[in-house]
Design a protein around this motif. Structure first.
Motif, PDB file in Angstrom:
ATOM      1  N   ASP A 108       0.836  -1.196   0.000  1.00 27.62           N
ATOM      2  CA  ASP A 108       0.000   0.000   0.000  1.00 27.62           C
ATOM      3  C   ASP A 108       0.875   1.251   0.000  1.00 27.62           C
ATOM      4  OD1 ASP A 108      -2.262  -1.573   0.088  1.00 27.62           O
ATOM      5  OD2 ASP A 108      -2.484  -1.437   2.274  1.00 27.62           O
ATOM      6  N   PRO A 166      -3.044  -0.842  -4.071  1.00 25.15           N
ATOM      7  CA  PRO A 166      -2.495  -0.883  -5.431  1.00 25.15           C
ATOM      8  C   PRO A 166      -3.527  -0.627  -6.520  1.00 25.15           C
ATOM      9  CG  PRO A 166      -1.634  -2.704  -4.119  1.00 25.15           C
ATOM     10  CD  PRO A 166      -2.723  -2.067  -3.304  1.00 25.15           C
ATOM     11  N   ASP A 167      -4.815  -0.821  -6.197  1.00 19.37           N
ATOM     12  CA  ASP A 167      -5.868  -0.549  -7.178  1.00 19.37           C
ATOM     13  C   ASP A 167      -6.318   0.910  -7.171  1.00 19.37           C
ATOM     14  OD1 ASP A 167      -7.161  -0.458  -4.745  1.00 19.37           O
ATOM     15  OD2 ASP A 167      -8.755  -1.865  -5.297  1.00 19.37           O
ATOM     16  N   GLY A 168      -5.704   1.746  -6.347  1.00 20.42           N
ATOM     17  CA  GLY A 168      -6.053   3.157  -6.293  1.00 20.42           C
ATOM     18  C   GLY A 168      -7.142   3.505  -5.310  1.00 20.42           C
ATOM     19  N   SER A 169      -7.668   2.520  -4.595  1.00 22.10           N
ATOM     20  CA  SER A 169      -8.715   2.792  -3.614  1.00 22.10           C
ATOM     21  C   SER A 169      -8.110   3.333  -2.324  1.00 22.10           C
ATOM     22  CB  SER A 169      -9.503   1.509  -3.311  1.00 22.10           C
ATOM     23  OG  SER A 169      -8.653   0.527  -2.729  1.00 22.10           O
ATOM     24  N   TYR A 197      -3.325   4.356   0.088  1.00 22.39           N
ATOM     25  CA  TYR A 197      -3.971   3.847  -1.123  1.00 22.39           C
ATOM     26  C   TYR A 197      -3.540   2.408  -1.375  1.00 22.39           C
ATOM     27  CZ  TYR A 197      -5.368   8.586  -2.353  1.00 22.39           C
ATOM     28  OH  TYR A 197      -5.937   9.826  -2.352  1.00 22.39           O
TER      29      TYR A 197
END
Length: 290
Positions: A214, A230-233, A228
């Motif tokens: 993260d 790795p998927d940007g969430s 964040y």
């Protein structure tokens, strides 16, 4: 340190209030950080009963340092208008001066080593002129290569633990980009916008990647550190009790955030402090220049 200095779980490491503390790194069981504009490097032992130790003072801006692998030791630094090897009591040994320009005043900013032992550092115009900066890679033979241009205020970069992903903030543009890296050569082979920030959120500054992969980002002007996936969430947001957090690090069961008084007309009592709180998050220690 008084009881009123503690805000929630946060407390200052020391009584010092810096103009622009930056570059928090965990290394050798201690916290290291810089006072960027003064050009000072500090280390803090983790004991709350004493001030940080001033390790060296360059007399020029010091953006960030990374340890140099033994037996050489010392530090590689993004300093002044270039990249230098540093040892306390010795003059800088310059590897290159990539930010030295006749047409404008430039300086180096943030920098870090990747898992292969290369040092990466950004440059910027001292007045933050748009697009004047770049990103440089220092290979393990000491050669320096420009890998990106057109940057304004680069911060980071930081790397995934396998060295295949690099995150780079451009604070002035309010973006974090993610780059695919060839770990053998350091060549960037792909780029995408990872996060774009609205002005009201603050500007992305210093970052780190934890052991889960993260990304943690200090939001300058936002009074917040955000995590964040790795998927940007957004996985987590943590408020900081001063407006300008500038970098974040983890070590010794604690989270550390440097902060600044810089560009605050009426700084509060914790502006410029190095703040810490207990944390279960773990992250790799600062990687060394090979």
């Amino acid at each position: 340190m008084s009881a009123t200095d503690t805000v929630g779980d946060w407390r200052p490491c020391t009584p010092a209030r810096h103009q622009l503390a930056e570059g928090a790194r965990w290394h050798d069981g201690r916290l290291w950080y810089v006072d960027l504009l003064r050009g000072d490097l500090y280390r803090w032992s983790g004991l709350f009963d004493g001030p940080p130790e001033a390790v060296l003072s360059l007399g020029m801006p010091l953006g960030a340092v990374a340890p140099v692998a033994e037996p050489a030791g010392g530090w590689v630094a993004a300093a002044g208008d270039g990249v230098a090897l540093l040892r306390p009591g010795d003059p800088p040994v310059w590897l290159a001066r990539p930010a030295r320009r006749a047409d404008r005043a430039m300086r180096m900013n943030d920098g870090v080593c990747d898992p292969a032992g290369r040092f990466w550092a950004g440059s910027m115009d001292v007045g933050a002129a748009s697009g004047a900066g770049g990103l440089y890679r220092v290979d393990t033979d000491g050669s320096v290569h420009q890998v990106l241009d057109g940057l304004t205020v680069p911060n980071g970069p930081v790397f995934s633990t396998d060295g295949r992903l690099m995150y780079l903030a451009d604070s002035a543009q309010g973006t974090i980009t993610r780059h695919t890296v060839d770990p053998a050569t350091g060549v960037l082979v792909g780029t995408e916008v990872f996060v774009r920030f609205a002005v009201r959120e603050g500007r992305p500054d210093g970052m780190t990647v934890d052991d889960r992969g993260d990304l943690w980002v200090a939001l300058w002007g936002g009074g917040e550190v955000r995590c964040y996936g790795p998927d940007g969430s957004v996985r987590r947001s943590i408020s900081v009790p001063t407006l300008h957090p500038s970098s974040v690090a983890f070590g010794g069961g604690r989270m550390f955030v440097t902060t600044a008084r810089h560009r605050l007309g009426r700084p509060g009592r914790l502006a410029g402090a190095v703040l810490t709180r207990p944390s279960r998050v773990t992250a790799p220690a600062a990687l060394a220049f090979a």
